[in-house]
Structures are given as C-alpha cells and as structure tokens.
Design a protein around this motif. Structure first.
Motif, short mmCIF file in Angstrom:
data_model
loop_
_atom_site.label_atom_id
_atom_site.label_comp_id
_atom_site.label_asym_id
_atom_site.label_seq_id
_atom_site.Cartn_x
_atom_site.Cartn_y
_atom_site.Cartn_z
N ARG A 194 3.33 23.54 -1.82
CA ARG A 194 2.92 22.29 -1.19
C ARG A 194 3.85 21.14 -1.60
O ARG A 194 4.21 20.30 -0.77
CB ARG A 194 1.47 21.98 -1.58
CG ARG A 194 0.83 20.88 -0.77
CD ARG A 194 -0.64 20.69 -1.15
NE ARG A 194 -1.46 21.77 -0.64
CZ ARG A 194 -2.11 22.64 -1.41
NH1 ARG A 194 -2.05 22.55 -2.72
NH2 ARG A 194 -2.85 23.59 -0.87
N LEU A 195 4.26 21.14 -2.85
CA LEU A 195 5.18 20.12 -3.33
C LEU A 195 6.55 20.27 -2.66
O LEU A 195 7.15 19.27 -2.24
CB LEU A 195 5.32 20.20 -4.85
CG LEU A 195 6.32 19.23 -5.49
CD1 LEU A 195 5.93 17.78 -5.22
CD2 LEU A 195 6.41 19.48 -7.00
N ALA A 198 6.49 18.81 0.80
CA ALA A 198 6.53 17.35 0.82
C ALA A 198 7.92 16.82 0.51
O ALA A 198 8.37 15.82 1.06
CB ALA A 198 5.52 16.79 -0.19
N PHE A 363 -2.10 14.44 -2.06
CA PHE A 363 -1.09 13.78 -1.25
C PHE A 363 -1.58 12.44 -0.72
O PHE A 363 -0.77 11.55 -0.41
CB PHE A 363 -0.69 14.67 -0.06
CG PHE A 363 -1.62 14.52 1.13
CD1 PHE A 363 -1.29 13.69 2.19
CD2 PHE A 363 -2.83 15.21 1.18
CE1 PHE A 363 -2.15 13.55 3.28
CE2 PHE A 363 -3.69 15.06 2.25
CZ PHE A 363 -3.35 14.23 3.31
N SER A 365 -2.35 9.35 -1.19
CA SER A 365 -2.15 8.28 -2.14
C SER A 365 -2.36 6.93 -1.47
O SER A 365 -2.66 6.85 -0.27
CB SER A 365 -0.73 8.36 -2.69
OG SER A 365 0.20 8.22 -1.61
N GLU A 368 -0.01 6.76 1.39
CA GLU A 368 -0.46 7.50 2.57
C GLU A 368 -1.57 6.75 3.31
O GLU A 368 -1.61 6.74 4.54
CB GLU A 368 -0.94 8.89 2.16
CG GLU A 368 -1.11 9.86 3.31
CD GLU A 368 0.20 10.28 3.94
OE1 GLU A 368 0.20 10.49 5.17
OE2 GLU A 368 1.21 10.39 3.23
N ASP A 410 8.93 12.65 -4.50
CA ASP A 410 8.27 13.89 -4.11
C ASP A 410 7.83 13.90 -2.64
O ASP A 410 7.36 14.92 -2.15
CB ASP A 410 7.05 14.15 -4.99
CG ASP A 410 7.42 14.55 -6.41
OD1 ASP A 410 8.57 14.99 -6.60
OD2 ASP A 410 6.58 14.40 -7.31
N HIS A 411 7.94 12.76 -1.95
CA HIS A 411 7.47 12.69 -0.57
C HIS A 411 8.53 12.04 0.32
O HIS A 411 8.27 11.04 0.99
CB HIS A 411 6.14 11.94 -0.49
CG HIS A 411 4.99 12.66 -1.14
ND1 HIS A 411 4.76 12.60 -2.49
CD2 HIS A 411 4.04 13.50 -0.63
CE1 HIS A 411 3.70 13.37 -2.79
NE2 HIS A 411 3.25 13.91 -1.67
N SER A 414 7.70 11.89 4.12
CA SER A 414 6.80 10.79 4.45
C SER A 414 7.54 9.46 4.44
O SER A 414 7.27 8.57 5.27
CB SER A 414 5.63 10.74 3.46
OG SER A 414 4.80 11.88 3.60
#
Length: 493
Positions: A194-195, A198, A363, A365, A368, A410-411, A414
């Motif tokens: 999942r990481l 992202a 995720f 946060s 987000e 890490d994103h 996004s």
C-alpha cells in the motif's frame, strides 16, 4: 500487423452508425483515436496492436474489430464523455463472457469467494506473463452494480462454521500450516504494498499484489481454525482492494471493479464491516471518475449504513468526504457543503478515543481531507457552468492540500493530483498564467510515478488550457513541454 482482425461481418457491410455518432461527438480525428488506442493497448501489454487512420475508417465503415479493441474503445469514450459507454453502445461485439467473469452479482459464500478470487487472480497473472493484461470484462453501473452490493449487509444463512474451510472440526484438531509470525508477515506485506502504491503509482507493483493475493487464496483453500480464516479473509480483502485500486490507477477499469467486488465479498467473510465500507468507498471513487455520481452516492450511503456503529471517526470522515464528492457531481451544493462540514467535524474527532486504526485508513490525513473537499468545490464549479464562486471556495482549500502533500514524500501521486487540481481551479477562474506553474510541477512528478490517472488528468487539463488560452506564453510552453507523446502510459506490471 493491425491486431484488430479482418472483417468479420462478411460482404455488404453497413456503416457503424453508433460508433460514428460517438466518434463525431468526441471531436477526435481518426489519427488521434488510433494513437490513443495504441497507447492504451501498450499500457495493457497488448504490444501486437498497431492501428492507424485507415483501420479506424474501416471500423466506422462497419468492420468488427477483435478484442481487446472493443473494450479499449469503450474505455476511451467512457473517459472522454465522463459516463459509461458500453461496447454495445458503440455498435461493436464483445467477446463471449462467462457469468463469473462478466458480472458482479456473485454468490455471497466463503468457498465461492475463494474460488473466484483464485480464478481471477490466476487469470490476471497468466495474461501478464503472456504480455497482455486485458480481458473482456465489462463495467457494471446503475442498478446492475448497486443492487448486488446491497446484499453485503444481508446475513449469510447457515453461518457459524469457519468461513472458507468447510471442515472446521477437523481443522481444530490439526495444526495450521501457517504460523502466527507468518500470518503477521503477510499482513505487514500488504501494508508495504500500500505504501509503494502511494509513493510510486499503481503501475509499479500491481502484478506483485495480484501474485500475493493468489497465494493467500491458496492458503484459504486449506482447513483452517476460524480465527486464522478470518484474518486471512481480511488479508485477501485488503489485497483485492489494493489490486483493484492499482488497476483503477493504471486505467484498467473493468478489472478494477471486479477486484473491488471480490474484495467486498472477502470482507464480508471476514466480518469486517469498516473494511467493507472502505472498499465501497473505492468503488464510489471509480464511479465518480466515470461520471456516475448517482451510483457513487448509492455506494457511499451503503458504506455509511453498514459501518455506522463500528467505523472510526477517521473512516467516517473519509466517507462524508466521498459523499460530498458525489453530491458535487450531481450539482447539489447545499448537500455537498453539509457533507463537507460533517467530514471536517468527524476528522476533528479522529484518534481522540485512543482506538487503534487499521493501516488502510491511515492515508486519510489532513492533506487528504482538504484535497477531497477542495475537489468537491471544484466539481461544483464545473457543474455550475464554471462558477467563479465555487472556484474561489476551492482555491484556499486546494492550496492547503498542496502545501501539506509537498512535505509528504510517501504520497507523491496525491501531490501530483492536487497540483493538477490547483491548475484546474486557476483555469476555472480564467487565470492561465497561474495555472501553468502547478501543472509544470505535476508534469515533473508524472515522469517519476507510474499512474495513468495522473497522466490522463494532466493531459486533459493542459489540453483545455491550450484550447482556451493558446496565445498565453506560459500555456504554450506548457503544451510544448507536455508534447504529443507525453505522458507515455506506464505498463501495469
């Protein structure tokens, strides 16, 4: 070699009027449609596809292409028009589909869920090894999608036995092949995947996730104690959701939907209603992407109802934010704003009860939350005919999201998506010079992550800017930077 096949309709072909109508409305040239088909085929791994202008003309004249061309055309027109355009709507014939492959109305029972997960993941892996990742799946929408999902909350008859095993009594008398540390390693591996998604986009590790899912289904076919079976079903549900999310990210929409549906079935077997609500939210995101906000709202309301007494405040905030996105797409500003406020209020309560939260919701946060709410206001502006009022509401919220994601290595995907969102807000406000900078920043990230979703949104935003403001130097330069061949779609491995 064209890869689209010879004329299958015999002599006396008639022009394909449905395809011609969609093609004329799209505004595409024959050459551009051919290039998009080739680009999508490469993304799927169908490297034998190499179509051209003359082949597109033959399709319009009535030639019936072979798979995967009909499905590619369906996906391309669906994305261009913002709603599902089925293969049949284009006057094309799709390949024969077995009921288990074509539909989403599947039996809600443990052994069948394991078998379907195993068959679908194995098929996906086999096609990947052959260099072709497509299939003849069709997207479901409307009642055909929503009504089967409503059975998620219907109690399974004859429950009580360990799901998936069918031999709970014998399982209790023998030691499981899977040790406790090995099960924990499986769960931590899912979090690691999942990481990676992202950080790098869905194209980097999709095949590895599908392979891990297939291994878990093999374990689920053995006799297992109930506690181990439930944990493995949870792992299978998370992996299937992630495989669906990665498929969605690289543009394999029918595959994504099938993985989401199977993930929801596995979550039901695990008895994990918050996880089920998260999976339904992923399905809702896909429907918003495909221009089906009504379907998205139905799925989100189902998720909220099913997890109303067990979801954490963070999960509830995420569901409210997705409800706002659906209302925005439907052009309902008062309901959208109410859902935005509910998302903000719920998020303010996140973590206050001290309850540990599952990895899949981490995720969501502050960044987000702002991103989703900003996109809701942005979508309202589009639906309201490029309303400057809603665009002005979106701008400060989007700026906050961009600032927060800028500090989050890490994103990166996004971050890119919200830079593109910021650029689209400036376009809505008719500020072409200001849109160029975030779009250029998104372009740099798009070169590094493997996300067709980022590429498509960036291309669409820049195309609008070049069309509406061709004489603005910053926009013209951006169009040149993007170029006719960028972004090349990442292969969905």
């Amino acid at each position: 070699m064209s890869g689209s096949g010879a004329d299958e309709s015999g002599t006396g072909k008639r022009p394909n009027e449905p395809l011609g109508s969609w093609f004329a409305r799209s505004g595409l040239s024959k050459g551009e449609l051919a290039r998009q088909v080739n680009r999508r085929a490469r993304q799927m791994g169908a490297h034998h596809i190499s179509t051209d202008t003359s082949r597109v003309r033959r399709w319009l004249d009535g030639e019936q292409p072979r798979e995967p061309i009909p499905r590619i055309l369906s996906e391309l027109f669906s994305e261009r028009f913002g709603s599902v355009v089925a293969v049949e709507d284009l006057g094309l014939r799709s390949a024969h589909q077995s009921p288990s492959d074509a539909g989403v109305d599947l039996p809600w029972a443990g052994p069948q869920t394991v078998a379907m997960l195993s068959d679908f993941s194995r098929s996906d892996l086999m096609l990947a090894r052959r260099g072709f990742l497509g299939s003849s799946l069709a997207l479901a929408a409307g009642p055909a999608l929503v009504e089967p999902m409503q059975r998620w909350l219907v109690p399974t008859p004859g429950g009580g036995e360990a799901p998936g095993s069918g031999r709970a009594a014998s399982a209790a008398r023998r030691a499981p092949r899977l040790s406790g540390p090995e099960l924990e390693l499986l769960e931590s591996t899912t979090a690691m995947f999942r990481l990676w998604d992202a950080q790098c986009g869905g194209g980097l590790r999709r095949k590895a996730v599908v392979g891990q899912l297939h291994e878990v289904t093999d374990l689920l076919q053995e006799p297992l104690p109930a506690a181990v079976s439930h944990r493995l079903f949870t792992c299978a549900a998370e992996l299937a959701e992630l495989a669906g999310w990665m498929s969605y990210d690289v543009g394999l929409q029918p595959n994504a939907q099938k993985y989401f549906v199977l993930a929801l079935h596995a979550a039901k077997e695990a008895g994990d209603r918050p996880l089920g609500s998260y999976i339904l939210s992923s399905m809702s995101r896909q429907m918003i992407h495909l221009g089906r906000p009504d379907d998205a709202l139905e799925l989100i309301h189902l998720a909220q109802y099913g997890s109303r007494d067990c979801a954490t405040a963070r999960t509830q905030a995420m569901l409210y934010a997705m409800e706002a996105r659906a209302y925005a797409g439907m052009g309902k500003p008062s309901k959208c704003k109410r859902a935005v406020r509910m998302a903000e209020d719920s998020f303010a309560d996140a973590g206050l009860d001290g309850e540990p939260e599952p990895d899949w919701i981490r995720f969501f946060s502050e960044a987000e939350l702002h991103a989703e709410n900003a996109h809701s206001y942005r979508d309202l502006a589009f639906v309201a005919g490029r309303s400057p009022t809603y665009a002005s509401l979106a701008e400060p919220v989007m700026e906050r999201a961009v600032a927060l994601f800028r500090e989050d290595e890490d994103h990166q995907r996004s971050y890119a998506l919200n830079l593109i969102g910021m650029a689209s807000v400036h376009l809505l406000k008719r500020e072409p010079e200001r849109m160029a900078r975030p779009a250029a920043q998104a372009l740099e990230i798009a070169r590094k992550v493997r996300s067709e979703r980022v590429n498509t949104r960036l291309r669409k935003t820049v195309d609008i800017a070049v069309r509406d403001f061709p004489d603005v130097p910053e926009v013209a330069q951006l169009g040149e930077l993007l170029g006719p061949r960028f972004p090349e779609p990442a292969e969905a491995v």
